[in-house]
Design a protein around this motif. Structure first.
Motif, PDB file in Angstrom:
ATOM      1  N   MET A  22       0.923  -1.128  -0.080  1.00 46.43           N
ATOM      2  CA  MET A  22       0.055  -0.211   0.005  1.00 46.43           C
ATOM      3  C   MET A  22       0.804   1.245   0.034  1.00 46.43           C
ATOM      4  O   MET A  22       0.597   2.159  -0.785  1.00 46.43           O
ATOM      5  CB  MET A  22      -0.947   0.041   1.111  1.00 46.43           C
ATOM      6  N   LEU A  23       1.822   1.212   0.900  1.00 47.25           N
ATOM      7  CA  LEU A  23       2.669   2.304   1.031  1.00 47.25           C
ATOM      8  C   LEU A  23       3.509   2.792  -0.508  1.00 47.25           C
ATOM      9  O   LEU A  23       4.023   3.801  -0.645  1.00 47.25           O
ATOM     10  CB  LEU A  23       3.725   2.267   2.030  1.00 47.25           C
ATOM     11  N   ALA A  24       3.881   1.803  -1.112  1.00 47.36           N
ATOM     12  CA  ALA A  24       4.616   1.637  -2.148  1.00 47.36           C
ATOM     13  C   ALA A  24       3.653   2.023  -3.443  1.00 47.36           C
ATOM     14  O   ALA A  24       4.158   2.294  -4.535  1.00 47.36           O
ATOM     15  CB  ALA A  24       5.488   0.377  -2.643  1.00 47.36           C
ATOM     16  N   GLY A  25       2.426   1.756  -3.395  1.00 46.58           N
ATOM     17  CA  GLY A  25       1.692   2.171  -4.641  1.00 46.58           C
ATOM     18  C   GLY A  25       1.283   3.660  -4.813  1.00 46.58           C
ATOM     19  O   GLY A  25       1.623   4.585  -4.147  1.00 46.58           O
ATOM     20  N   ASP A  26       0.376   3.484  -5.777  1.00 47.71           N
ATOM     21  CA  ASP A  26      -0.207   5.018  -6.196  1.00 47.71           C
ATOM     22  C   ASP A  26      -1.540   5.545  -5.470  1.00 47.71           C
ATOM     23  O   ASP A  26      -1.724   6.762  -5.857  1.00 47.71           O
ATOM     24  CB  ASP A  26      -0.225   5.109  -7.775  1.00 47.71           C
ATOM     25  N   SER A  27      -2.188   4.495  -4.808  1.00 46.55           N
ATOM     26  CA  SER A  27      -3.257   5.072  -4.371  1.00 46.55           C
ATOM     27  C   SER A  27      -3.260   6.125  -3.151  1.00 46.55           C
ATOM     28  O   SER A  27      -2.281   6.162  -2.429  1.00 46.55           O
ATOM     29  CB  SER A  27      -3.963   3.932  -3.657  1.00 46.55           C
ATOM     30  N   ARG A  28      -3.994   6.906  -3.083  1.00 48.62           N
ATOM     31  CA  ARG A  28      -3.797   8.130  -2.098  1.00 48.62           C
ATOM     32  C   ARG A  28      -5.253   7.942  -1.304  1.00 48.62           C
ATOM     33  O   ARG A  28      -6.453   7.914  -1.778  1.00 48.62           O
ATOM     34  CB  ARG A  28      -3.815   9.451  -2.658  1.00 48.62           C
ATOM     35  N   PRO A  29      -4.959   8.045   0.188  1.00 51.73           N
ATOM     36  CA  PRO A  29      -6.176   7.989   1.037  1.00 51.73           C
ATOM     37  C   PRO A  29      -7.113   9.086   1.146  1.00 51.73           C
ATOM     38  O   PRO A  29      -6.533  10.179   1.332  1.00 51.73           O
ATOM     39  CB  PRO A  29      -5.533   7.819   2.234  1.00 51.73           C
ATOM     40  N   SER A  30      -8.331   9.110   1.204  1.00 55.96           N
ATOM     41  CA  SER A  30      -9.458  10.090   1.481  1.00 55.96           C
ATOM     42  C   SER A  30      -9.098  10.654   2.957  1.00 55.96           C
ATOM     43  O   SER A  30      -9.230   9.815   3.767  1.00 55.96           O
ATOM     44  CB  SER A  30     -10.638   9.736   1.254  1.00 55.96           C
ATOM     45  N   GLY A  31      -8.909  12.001   3.035  1.00 58.86           N
ATOM     46  CA  GLY A  31      -8.610  12.463   4.397  1.00 58.86           C
ATOM     47  C   GLY A  31      -7.346  11.983   5.013  1.00 58.86           C
ATOM     48  O   GLY A  31      -7.232  12.388   6.289  1.00 58.86           O
TER      49      GLY A  31
END
Length: 468
Positions: free
Chosen positions: A79-88
């Motif tokens: 997750m930390l290496a990926g491109d997804s960004r968390p809402s809030g």
């Protein structure tokens, strides 16, 4: 570092490594325990270099797998290496979305998690004996992994600050987005922080884009390389005090009053004097008066009369203030220290025997009273001044000379109410000229005081006419 050339020093590189970037990189490596204080690779560093991943993430993957098991550690690292960004900014919610397939990046996330799991599964099995992972709460697992990867971004909420401000271990302050579900947590493990303005940054200039809640004990364990404990002594409000301060990077964890050791006390006093000058101790009226007299003698006569300017006194502290400095370092209050006696240590002998003659504290005026002489400030090249009521000086023709005849005493002649009437260093000229104008203006205002036509022969007095 693993090649034995920390920082690339000694390698025949086409061009030198950028110094600022190199310094930042080595600081990161020290923070995750990959290199020691000299930049040499540690055992951890040699393990990390075998993991095909960013060193921060490799550290989290290796250490986290020992705590959480290979699967959880691999998923959070992916997750930390990926491109997804968390809402809030909430990484716990992002992990749930990735695991459930609700996030567009779930497929890539799952593939990377399996790859990372294969890398660490043997080591995790060897460490646990079973290979099964523990099951801490998701928020604790994510916070632990983020803190392992980014120990310098462990953050604590700033008490009393406007908005949701956090202080990172690196020293940066950052705010949470207004809609962040992370608001209210005392500790966060921050994966991403960026510059921002306005309300989003809570007035800090930086905003937390990705983080997870963290417990204090997890923060200390993950960022143990940043833990320090030292005694900080300060000289403030006239006394040396000390506290034992425990910090996680820039975050203060605890502060306990302690008795300062002598070296710490001396350093605290030295810092205060360097910043505030001798005002940090304070000048008594008598010490200030002696210093002014010495300053005049040094300016007019020169050596052996000492230079008592601030720079000169600070440069020679041990020579004239040594015992008092030791007392202050040991906890004595400056209120109990008078700089008069230390200044006397600077007096040159045998010349000092004539000091009262050269620069007297008081002078006898014709009325028979001893009046105090005011000497100029240490950095002022003005004359010494005698402020005295005019009637006390009738018949005084010769203006006194001080400092062996090198400087003339200046008179501030006062009205019966103590207001200035004239300034002169030549009494004879004053009586012969300006006095007539002063008499004409003052005799009606102060009729009970003598204003003779002939000031040369009139008796000097401090009394009114009715009492003569």
């Amino acid at each position: 570092a693993c090649w034995g050339t920390p920082g690339g020093r000694g390698l025949a590189l086409p061009q030198p490594l950028p110094p600022a970037a190199l310094e930042d990189a080595e600081a990161v490596q020290k923070g995750i325990g990959a290199v020691d204080a000299d930049g040499k690779a540690t055992d951890t560093g040699h393990r990390l270099v075998r993991i095909p991943a960013d060193p921060r993430l490799a550290r989290a993957l290796l250490d986290g797998s020992q705590i959480l098991g290979a699967r959880s550690a691999a998923e959070i690292t992916a997750m930390l290496a990926g491109d997804s960004r968390p809402s809030g900014g909430d990484l716990v919610r992002l992990l749930a979305a990735l695991r459930s397939g609700r996030d567009p990046g779930s497929h890539a996330f799952d593939r990377e998690a399996r790859r990372l799991q294969r890398l660490v599964e043997p080591a995790a099995k060897a460490a646990s004996g079973t290979g099964t992972e523990t099951s801490p709460a998701a928020r604790d697992a994510v916070g632990t992994m983020v803190a392992l990867a980014f120990p310098d971004r462990v953050a604590r909420r700033v008490s009393g600050a406007a908005g949701e401000q956090y202080l990172l271990a690196s020293g940066t302050r950052a705010g949470l987005p207004a809609d962040s579900p992370l608001r209210g947590h005392d500790w966060l493990a921050v994966a991403e922080v960026s510059r921002a303005a306005g309300r989003a940054a809570s007035g800090t200039g930086a905003v937390i884009r990705a983080a997870a809640p963290l417990r204090p004990e997890e923060a200390e364990a993950a960022a143990s390389q940043l833990l320090t404990q030292d005694v900080t002594a300060v000289f403030d409000s006239g006394k040396v005090t000390a506290r034992r301060v425990r910090r996680l990077g820039s975050i203060e964890l605890s502060s306990t009053p302690v008795r300062p050791a002598a070296p710490e006390g001396r350093a605290a006093v030295a810092r205060a004097l360097a910043g505030q000058g001798l005002d940090a101790i304070g000048w008594s009226a008598s010490a200030d008066a002696l210093r002014r007299r010495l300053a005049l003698l040094h300016r007019v006569l020169g050596p052996p009369w000492p230079d008592v300017s601030e720079p000169a006194l600070l440069a020679g502290l041990e020579g004239w203030l040594g015992p008092e400095l030791e007392a202050l370092a040991g906890g004595a209050r400056s209120a109990g220290i008078d700089l008069l006696d230390p200044l006397r240590r600077l007096l040159p002998w045998p010349e000092a025997a004539r000091m009262a003659e050269l620069v007297p504290e008081r002078i006898l005026v014709p009325s028979g009273t001893q009046e105090r002489i005011s000497y100029p400030e240490v950095d002022d090249d003005g004359p010494p001044v005698l402020a005295v009521k005019l009637q006390k000086c009738f018949g005084w023709a010769e203006s006194p000379l001080l400092a062996g005849g090198r400087t003339r005493l200046q008179f501030h002649l006062l009205s019966p109410a103590g207001r200035p009437l004239a300034v002169t260093d030549d009494l004879a000229s004053f009586w012969s000229g300006p006095y007539a104008q002063v008499r004409a203006e003052m005799r009606g205002r102060y009729p009970r005081h003598p204003w003779p036509e002939d000031p040369w022969t009139a008796p000097a007095t401090a009394r009114t006419k009715t009492r003569t």
